[in-house]
Scaffold this active site. Structure first.
Site, short mmCIF file in Angstrom:
data_model
loop_
_atom_site.label_atom_id
_atom_site.label_comp_id
_atom_site.label_asym_id
_atom_site.label_seq_id
_atom_site.Cartn_x
_atom_site.Cartn_y
_atom_site.Cartn_z
N GLU A 17 0.80 -1.23 0.00
CA GLU A 17 0.00 0.00 0.00
C GLU A 17 0.83 1.28 0.00
O GLU A 17 0.50 2.22 0.72
CB GLU A 17 -0.94 0.01 1.22
CG GLU A 17 -1.91 -1.14 1.23
CD GLU A 17 -2.75 -1.23 2.50
OE1 GLU A 17 -3.94 -1.51 2.41
OE2 GLU A 17 -2.19 -1.04 3.61
C1 TNX Z 1 -4.46 -3.98 4.71
S1 TNX Z 1 -2.77 -6.32 4.29
C2 TNX Z 1 -3.16 -3.77 5.15
C3 TNX Z 1 -2.93 -3.40 6.56
C4 TNX Z 1 -4.21 -3.22 7.32
C5 TNX Z 1 -5.18 -4.30 6.94
C6 TNX Z 1 -6.46 -4.27 7.71
C7 TNX Z 1 -1.76 -5.31 4.07
C8 TNX Z 1 -0.56 -5.82 3.46
N1 TNX Z 1 -2.03 -4.05 4.42
O1 TNX Z 1 -2.14 -2.23 6.62
O2 TNX Z 1 -3.93 -3.28 8.67
O3 TNX Z 1 -5.48 -4.18 5.57
O4 TNX Z 1 -7.23 -5.38 7.44
#
Ligand code: TNX
Length: 501
Positions: free
Chosen positions: A304
């Site tokens: 992300e």
């Molecule tokens: C996505 S999964 C994220 C996390 C969040 C999560 C909450 C991922 C690699 N990144 O930063 O905590 O969703 O479900």
């Protein structure tokens, strides 16, 4: 023997019983590394479960009538570092394993088949009857991990240790710790002390946060190692780095003046990927943490990074891969990292984007499966669940169990699947009991997805064995979610027999 989880590869009952009592003693191979410790561990757990203290490798065996022998064997039938065989007859229990790690997995099976209740609690010398037979067992997947996000909310060393105890019981072999994120930096780095002084000072909701000193982190690592589990440290970057950039603004690349963040948004922070200081920083961080971490893996996050330009992101992961390798580790990252031109020794953790997982296959790299809609422990069970999110799905206990990791993404050959991991993100949980509510019972199902072959898995059969986990969970004071899909076995509130010395 019906209630073992994860279900072993083969169980051949012989319809008699081994009587465990005060005249039973444990012996282990003594020249083989770690076997005596495994025997000691078994003795401690039997004591906890039925209050019977067995001796380990005691030479004065005057009153011993039956033995449990944990034997190091180089038999080719035991190839694979976690394969074990259990032979239970009327007179002895023999656990054969090539490595202490394999013996330790076998001991978990033995813990499960020691009954809670003895055959006659009224006699002076109660006896616990273990059904006889042969168990041949080894894992289906090499990597079987849990993940705990200690960044969004901090969890204490004690809480982490309890989670390790529970996962080890179900034959997990790894715990990935998500040690940094926008809201907090949770591990002391001696060369960059403000990371924890400033970056560790809060968490989601504005609580006081916290961090592990290096000594505490080493204590977690060695606690896990005693249960043959590896800690996989994660420093999430170049996104999810607000806490680092508040501590050292020179790292920041998003053009804003960083402030401590206690909300739940993602995707707004980034390191400056074109500054050498950033890589000098990462070198120090990876060096200090790697020195404290046995095992092959270092996780760099990589998810992300919405405000990092794509070409900067790719430059970043390729350069960080070299740093991780320089410190003797294999790089693991969330599936996005596979956009870079990476080495086949690096590992993709698939959570969201199939295309990224397929890019890993093209590179010959391995994949850990953590698809959010199946394996995320922070997803709510249903719309009434007290904790958790539901952006990926609601995941009731059956949905969590009914899928096949090796077949989850079409086009991924089996040899590219390193294993499975169940991540527990902590935006909505802040205590050990809330952690347990989301993790249990689903984490038990994931243990079976990792260990047991697809042919040996069946929801109707698993449901019954899961119901039988209630007495263990209650004894461990685990705040599990009592899903209505399961006909939970009532724990027997009989008094435990107390043995006289
Ligand atoms: C996505 S999964 C994220 C996390 C969040 C999560 C909450 C991922 C690699 N990144 O930063 O905590 O969703 O479900």
């Amino acid at each position: 023997m019906e209630s073992m989880v994860p279900k072993p590869l083969e169980v051949i009952p012989t319809h008699s019983a081994f009587g465990l009592n005060q005249y039973t003693a444990i012996y282990t191979s003594q020249t083989a590394n770690g076997f005596e410790e495994v025997g000691q561990f078994l003795a401690d757990k039997i004591k906890d479960k039925i209050n019977l203290r067995l001796s380990v490798n005691e030479s004065d065996a005057g009153s011993v009538e039956r033995i449990i022998y944990i034997n190091q064997s180089d038999s080719t039938a035991l190839d694979g570092k976690e394969s074990y065989q259990l032979y239970i007859t009327k007179d002895s229990v023999i656990l054969n394993a090539k490595t202490a790690e394999a013996a330790f997995r076998g001991v978990q099976t033995l813990r499960q088949i020691v009954p809670e209740i003895s055959n006659d609690t009224l006699t002076e010398h109660p006896m616990w009857l273990i059904p006889t037979g042969k168990i041949i067992d080894r894992p289906n997947l090499e990597y079987r991990g849990g993940m705990l996000d200690v960044a969004r909310h901090f969890f204490t060393v004690k809480e982490v240790k309890k989670y390790i105890d529970l996962l080890a019981y179900y034959k997990y072999n790894a715990l990935h710790l998500h040690l940094s994120d926008d809201q907090g930096w949770r591990i002391e780095i001696k060369s960059w002390p403000k990371l924890t002084e400033i970056g560790g000072s809060t968490e989601v909701g504005g609580g006081e946060g916290g961090f592990y000193t290096q000594e505490e982190y080493a204590e977690i690592v060695s606690y896990a190692l005693k249960q043959h589990m590896l800690i996989i440290p994660e420093i999430d970057m170049p996104g999810h780095t607000n806490a680092a950039s508040v501590s050292y603004p020179i790292l920041n690349g998003n053009g804003k003046t960083p402030k401590l963040y206690t909300g739940m948004r993602v995707g707004f922070s980034t390191f400056d990927t074109r500054k050498d200081t950033v890589y000098a920083f990462i070198d120090d961080v990876v060096r200090e943490i790697s020195a404290l971490t046995p095992g092959p893996f270092f996780h760099i996050g990589g998810d992300e990074s919405h405000v990092t330009k794509k070409k900067d992101y790719i430059y970043f992961v390729e350069r960080v891969e070299k740093i991780v390798q320089k410190h003797g580790k294999r790089m693991v990252g969330w599936d996005e990292i596979m956009q870079g031109d990476l080495d086949k020794t690096s590992v993709a953790q698939h959570w969201n984007t199939e295309k990224n997982a397929l890019m890993a296959v093209e590179k010959g790299a391995q994949i850990i499966l953590s698809p959010a809609k199946k394996a995320y422990l922070d997803m709510q069970y249903d719309s009434l669940s007290k904790h958790g999110l539901h952006w990926a799905a609601y995941i009731p206990v059956d949905t969590a169990y009914i899928w096949t990791p090796k077949k989850f993404i079409a086009g991924i050959p089996e040899e590219n699947i390193l294993g499975i991991e169940a991540p527990l993100w902590s935006e909505t949980i802040s205590t050990g009991s809330e952690l347990e509510y989301l993790a249990f019972p689903r984490a038990i199902g994931y243990s079976e997805l990792g260990w047991t072959t697809a042919e040996n898995r069946d929801w109707e059969n698993y449901k019954i064995r899961l119901a039988d986990q209630a007495p263990f969970l209650e004894r461990m004071e685990v705040n599990y979610y009592p899903s209505k899909l399961i006909d939970w076995k009532k724990s027997k509130h009989t008094e435990r027999p107390i043995l006289k010395d």
